[in-house]
Design a protein around this motif. Structure first.
Motif, PDB file in Angstrom:
ATOM      1  N   ALA A  99      42.353   7.426 -24.968  1.00  0.00           N
ATOM      2  CA  ALA A  99      42.258   7.225 -26.410  1.00  0.00           C
ATOM      3  C   ALA A  99      40.803   7.020 -26.802  1.00  0.00           C
ATOM      4  O   ALA A  99      39.980   6.593 -25.988  1.00  0.00           O
ATOM      5  CB  ALA A  99      43.096   6.024 -26.852  1.00  0.00           C
ATOM      6  N   LEU A 100      40.503   7.318 -28.034  1.00  0.00           N
ATOM      7  CA  LEU A 100      39.191   7.038 -28.610  1.00  0.00           C
ATOM      8  C   LEU A 100      39.354   5.906 -29.616  1.00  0.00           C
ATOM      9  O   LEU A 100      40.236   5.961 -30.479  1.00  0.00           O
ATOM     10  CB  LEU A 100      38.628   8.275 -29.308  1.00  0.00           C
ATOM     11  CG  LEU A 100      37.242   8.109 -29.934  1.00  0.00           C
ATOM     12  CD1 LEU A 100      36.185   7.926 -28.845  1.00  0.00           C
ATOM     13  CD2 LEU A 100      36.906   9.309 -30.820  1.00  0.00           C
ATOM     14  N   VAL A 101      38.493   4.893 -29.498  1.00  0.00           N
ATOM     15  CA  VAL A 101      38.546   3.749 -30.403  1.00  0.00           C
ATOM     16  C   VAL A 101      37.233   3.679 -31.169  1.00  0.00           C
ATOM     17  O   VAL A 101      36.157   3.718 -30.564  1.00  0.00           O
ATOM     18  CB  VAL A 101      38.772   2.428 -29.640  1.00  0.00           C
ATOM     19  CG1 VAL A 101      39.220   1.335 -30.607  1.00  0.00           C
ATOM     20  CG2 VAL A 101      39.796   2.596 -28.538  1.00  0.00           C
ATOM     21  N   LEU A 102      37.324   3.583 -32.479  1.00  0.00           N
ATOM     22  CA  LEU A 102      36.143   3.470 -33.332  1.00  0.00           C
ATOM     23  C   LEU A 102      36.185   2.130 -34.061  1.00  0.00           C
ATOM     24  O   LEU A 102      37.163   1.836 -34.760  1.00  0.00           O
ATOM     25  CB  LEU A 102      36.103   4.612 -34.346  1.00  0.00           C
ATOM     26  CG  LEU A 102      34.855   4.659 -35.243  1.00  0.00           C
ATOM     27  CD1 LEU A 102      33.630   5.051 -34.432  1.00  0.00           C
ATOM     28  CD2 LEU A 102      35.067   5.633 -36.406  1.00  0.00           C
TER      29      LEU A 102
ATOM     30  N   THR B 186      39.949   1.783 -35.342  1.00  0.00           N
ATOM     31  CA  THR B 186      40.780   2.980 -35.415  1.00  0.00           C
ATOM     32  C   THR B 186      41.003   3.553 -34.021  1.00  0.00           C
ATOM     33  O   THR B 186      40.040   3.888 -33.313  1.00  0.00           O
ATOM     34  CB  THR B 186      40.137   4.043 -36.313  1.00  0.00           C
ATOM     35  OG1 THR B 186      39.983   3.519 -37.625  1.00  0.00           O
ATOM     36  CG2 THR B 186      40.996   5.302 -36.371  1.00  0.00           C
ATOM     37  N   THR B 187      42.262   3.671 -33.633  1.00  0.00           N
ATOM     38  CA  THR B 187      42.647   4.218 -32.334  1.00  0.00           C
ATOM     39  C   THR B 187      43.222   5.616 -32.525  1.00  0.00           C
ATOM     40  O   THR B 187      44.105   5.815 -33.360  1.00  0.00           O
ATOM     41  CB  THR B 187      43.708   3.333 -31.660  1.00  0.00           C
ATOM     42  OG1 THR B 187      43.188   2.019 -31.479  1.00  0.00           O
ATOM     43  CG2 THR B 187      44.129   3.905 -30.314  1.00  0.00           C
ATOM     44  N   THR B 188      42.714   6.584 -31.751  1.00  0.00           N
ATOM     45  CA  THR B 188      43.243   7.949 -31.772  1.00  0.00           C
ATOM     46  C   THR B 188      43.730   8.301 -30.376  1.00  0.00           C
ATOM     47  O   THR B 188      42.986   8.178 -29.396  1.00  0.00           O
ATOM     48  CB  THR B 188      42.164   8.948 -32.214  1.00  0.00           C
ATOM     49  OG1 THR B 188      41.679   8.587 -33.511  1.00  0.00           O
ATOM     50  CG2 THR B 188      42.722  10.360 -32.268  1.00  0.00           C
ATOM     51  N   ASN B 189      44.967   8.756 -30.276  1.00  0.00           N
ATOM     52  CA  ASN B 189      45.550   9.129 -28.988  1.00  0.00           C
ATOM     53  C   ASN B 189      45.051  10.518 -28.584  1.00  0.00           C
ATOM     54  O   ASN B 189      45.338  11.509 -29.243  1.00  0.00           O
ATOM     55  CB  ASN B 189      47.082   9.115 -29.084  1.00  0.00           C
ATOM     56  CG  ASN B 189      47.742   9.482 -27.765  1.00  0.00           C
ATOM     57  OD1 ASN B 189      47.104   9.484 -26.712  1.00  0.00           O
ATOM     58  ND2 ASN B 189      49.031   9.784 -27.815  1.00  0.00           N
TER      59      ASN B 189
ATOM     60  N   ARG C  69      48.373  13.776 -24.158  1.00  0.00           N
ATOM     61  CA  ARG C  69      49.494  14.596 -24.621  1.00  0.00           C
ATOM     62  C   ARG C  69      50.788  13.802 -24.723  1.00  0.00           C
ATOM     63  O   ARG C  69      51.752  14.266 -25.329  1.00  0.00           O
ATOM     64  CB  ARG C  69      49.686  15.792 -23.677  1.00  0.00           C
ATOM     65  CG  ARG C  69      48.510  16.761 -23.676  1.00  0.00           C
ATOM     66  CD  ARG C  69      48.776  17.958 -22.797  1.00  0.00           C
ATOM     67  NE  ARG C  69      47.676  18.929 -22.864  1.00  0.00           N
ATOM     68  CZ  ARG C  69      47.644  20.065 -22.195  1.00  0.00           C
ATOM     69  NH1 ARG C  69      48.659  20.391 -21.388  1.00  0.00           N
ATOM     70  NH2 ARG C  69      46.604  20.874 -22.317  1.00  0.00           N
ATOM     71  N   GLN C  70      50.801  12.623 -24.137  1.00  0.00           N
ATOM     72  CA  GLN C  70      51.987  11.778 -24.153  1.00  0.00           C
ATOM     73  C   GLN C  70      51.863  10.712 -25.235  1.00  0.00           C
ATOM     74  O   GLN C  70      50.760  10.306 -25.588  1.00  0.00           O
ATOM     75  CB  GLN C  70      52.182  11.118 -22.782  1.00  0.00           C
ATOM     76  CG  GLN C  70      52.298  12.081 -21.625  1.00  0.00           C
ATOM     77  CD  GLN C  70      53.475  13.019 -21.775  1.00  0.00           C
ATOM     78  OE1 GLN C  70      54.556  12.620 -22.213  1.00  0.00           O
ATOM     79  NE2 GLN C  70      53.271  14.290 -21.419  1.00  0.00           N
ATOM     80  N   PRO C  71      52.990  10.222 -25.765  1.00  0.00           N
ATOM     81  CA  PRO C  71      52.920   9.122 -26.727  1.00  0.00           C
ATOM     82  C   PRO C  71      52.208   7.913 -26.109  1.00  0.00           C
ATOM     83  O   PRO C  71      52.369   7.622 -24.921  1.00  0.00           O
ATOM     84  CB  PRO C  71      54.395   8.813 -27.016  1.00  0.00           C
ATOM     85  CG  PRO C  71      55.112  10.103 -26.730  1.00  0.00           C
ATOM     86  CD  PRO C  71      54.378  10.710 -25.567  1.00  0.00           C
TER      87      PRO C  71
ATOM     88  N   LEU D 108      51.498   6.000 -30.853  1.00  0.00           N
ATOM     89  CA  LEU D 108      50.873   7.181 -31.442  1.00  0.00           C
ATOM     90  C   LEU D 108      51.238   8.417 -30.635  1.00  0.00           C
ATOM     91  O   LEU D 108      51.155   8.405 -29.406  1.00  0.00           O
ATOM     92  CB  LEU D 108      49.346   7.031 -31.443  1.00  0.00           C
ATOM     93  CG  LEU D 108      48.757   5.875 -32.247  1.00  0.00           C
ATOM     94  CD1 LEU D 108      47.248   5.821 -32.043  1.00  0.00           C
ATOM     95  CD2 LEU D 108      49.084   6.017 -33.725  1.00  0.00           C
ATOM     96  N   ASN D 109      51.611   9.478 -31.323  1.00  0.00           N
ATOM     97  CA  ASN D 109      51.786  10.761 -30.665  1.00  0.00           C
ATOM     98  C   ASN D 109      50.421  11.427 -30.480  1.00  0.00           C
ATOM     99  O   ASN D 109      49.401  10.929 -30.971  1.00  0.00           O
ATOM    100  CB  ASN D 109      52.712  11.656 -31.480  1.00  0.00           C
ATOM    101  CG  ASN D 109      54.143  11.160 -31.476  1.00  0.00           C
ATOM    102  OD1 ASN D 109      54.638  10.668 -30.463  1.00  0.00           O
ATOM    103  ND2 ASN D 109      54.809  11.269 -32.621  1.00  0.00           N
ATOM    104  N   GLU D 110      50.387  12.523 -29.760  1.00  0.00           N
ATOM    105  CA  GLU D 110      49.128  13.222 -29.493  1.00  0.00           C
ATOM    106  C   GLU D 110      48.368  13.496 -30.791  1.00  0.00           C
ATOM    107  O   GLU D 110      48.914  14.039 -31.751  1.00  0.00           O
ATOM    108  CB  GLU D 110      49.410  14.545 -28.777  1.00  0.00           C
ATOM    109  CG  GLU D 110      48.154  15.349 -28.464  1.00  0.00           C
ATOM    110  CD  GLU D 110      48.478  16.687 -27.818  1.00  0.00           C
ATOM    111  OE1 GLU D 110      47.521  17.421 -27.478  1.00  0.00           O
ATOM    112  OE2 GLU D 110      49.664  17.006 -27.663  1.00  0.00           O
ATOM    113  N   GLY D 111      47.105  13.068 -30.839  1.00  0.00           N
ATOM    114  CA  GLY D 111      46.254  13.329 -31.984  1.00  0.00           C
ATOM    115  C   GLY D 111      46.407  12.374 -33.148  1.00  0.00           C
ATOM    116  O   GLY D 111      45.604  12.408 -34.080  1.00  0.00           O
ATOM    117  N   GLN D 112      47.404  11.518 -33.117  1.00  0.00           N
ATOM    118  CA  GLN D 112      47.605  10.571 -34.208  1.00  0.00           C
ATOM    119  C   GLN D 112      46.637   9.394 -34.109  1.00  0.00           C
ATOM    120  O   GLN D 112      46.179   9.041 -33.020  1.00  0.00           O
ATOM    121  CB  GLN D 112      49.040  10.038 -34.220  1.00  0.00           C
ATOM    122  CG  GLN D 112      50.077  11.023 -34.732  1.00  0.00           C
ATOM    123  CD  GLN D 112      51.451  10.387 -34.857  1.00  0.00           C
ATOM    124  OE1 GLN D 112      51.832   9.525 -34.073  1.00  0.00           O
ATOM    125  NE2 GLN D 112      52.204  10.823 -35.857  1.00  0.00           N
TER     126      GLN D 112
END
Length: 306
Positions: A146-149, A164-167, A170-172, A291-295
């Motif tokens: 994940a990327l955390v900002l 802000t966390t972005t997954n 590819r997995q939830p 979060l699903n992929e990209g959420q």
């Protein structure tokens, strides 16, 4: 980026800043903001805010006088970032627990080295953003990507922290988190938190029993509760009042170690528990997020004047 690197990880070019400067405090790199209207200090380790004060005011955050500024050691006070799990991993939901490979409380983000992404300044505000790419470098501690900002906004009105966390997998991705805000008081026995009346809470000191809050929260010794509420709060102390407004949160943690636990905590003065409290904007217990992929999901708090 290796956590042992001596050079601050930067993706912006210093030199255009009017109010923000690099500073080495102890063994850690920090950004210090000296604006005509306010001051602030953020450490790259943990994206950890330890100081915010409008001009001619004392620190709005509590920082232990015994705090150590060393690589790999969590700073006692300010606003530690608890991520990608909050509290004891064993007390987290199964979806989170299965990803965690160590027993350490509160995750690894608060001792990881974050990357400076941006500094924006104006006559009225300063905004600083830092990021953490939680990738295979953390595989021994956690299974995920994940990327955390973390974005910090400072003005004469107050300070805002948004996480802000972005997954990126590819997995939830299931995670819990908190902005573990330490606030100062002159006397914990004359301190109260307004806005949690009638809320359900988990009392972790009573074997995680569910209770209902009646009226304001007062402190009579050790307190450790997870409230099922993300409503705006007012913290009233002999020093004054602060309003805490959260986003992306339906849980609030209220904590004070009391005298016995304070004596066992690292970097904590013996009487420090009388001079602080924690009111934490969280996604904890049943309020964990998936979060699903990209959420993405943003958790934030605005600490402001009344």
């Amino acid at each position: 980026m290796s956590e042992s690197s001596n050079k601050p990880p930067v993706s912006v070019t210093p030199g255009q800043w009017s109010f923000t400067r690099w500073q080495t405090i102890g063994q850690l790199e920090a950004l210090e903001v000296h604006h005509p209207l306010f001051q602030a200090t953020i450490f790259l380790q943990g994206a950890h805010l330890t100081h915010f004060s409008p001009r001619d005011q004392s620190n709005w955050l509590w920082l232990s006088e015994l705090a150590k500024f060393q690589p790999g050691r969590a700073i006692r006070g300010g606003i530690p970032i608890c991520w990608p799990w909050f509290g004891d991993p064993a007390r987290n939901p199964p979806e989170i627990r299965k990803r965690v490979h160590e027993p350490t409380a509160h995750g690894f983000a608060r001792t990881a080295l974050w990357r400076l992404e941006d500094v924006r300044e104006s006559a009225h505000e300063v905004e600083i953003s830092l990021s953490l790419n939680a990738n295979e470098d953390f595989a021994e501690q956690w299974d995920g990507h994940a990327l955390v900002l973390a974005t910090f906004s400072f003005s004469v009105r107050g300070c805002q922290v948004a996480l802000t966390t972005t997954n990126l997998s590819r997995q939830p991705l299931a995670f819990s988190q908190a902005l573990h805000t330490y606030l100062p008081t002159a006397d914990i026995s004359r301190t109260r938190v307004l806005g949690l009346g009638n809320s359900q809470y988990i009392d972790t000191l009573k074997d995680w029993e569910y209770c209902t809050q009646e009226g304001p929260v007062y402190f009579e010794g050790e307190t450790d509760r997870i409230y099922e509420s993300g409503e705006p709060l007012t913290v009233v102390t002999p020093l004054g009042k602060r309003k805490l407004t959260s986003v992306g949160s339906d849980s609030t943690v209220v904590w004070n170690p009391g005298p016995d636990k304070a004596a066992r905590l690292s970097d904590f003065p013996g009487n420090g528990w009388q001079k602080m409290l924690c009111v934490e904007t969280a996604n904890a217990a049943g309020d964990y997020r998936v979060l699903n992929e990209g959420q993405s999901h943003t958790l934030g708090v605005l600490i402001g004047r009344i």
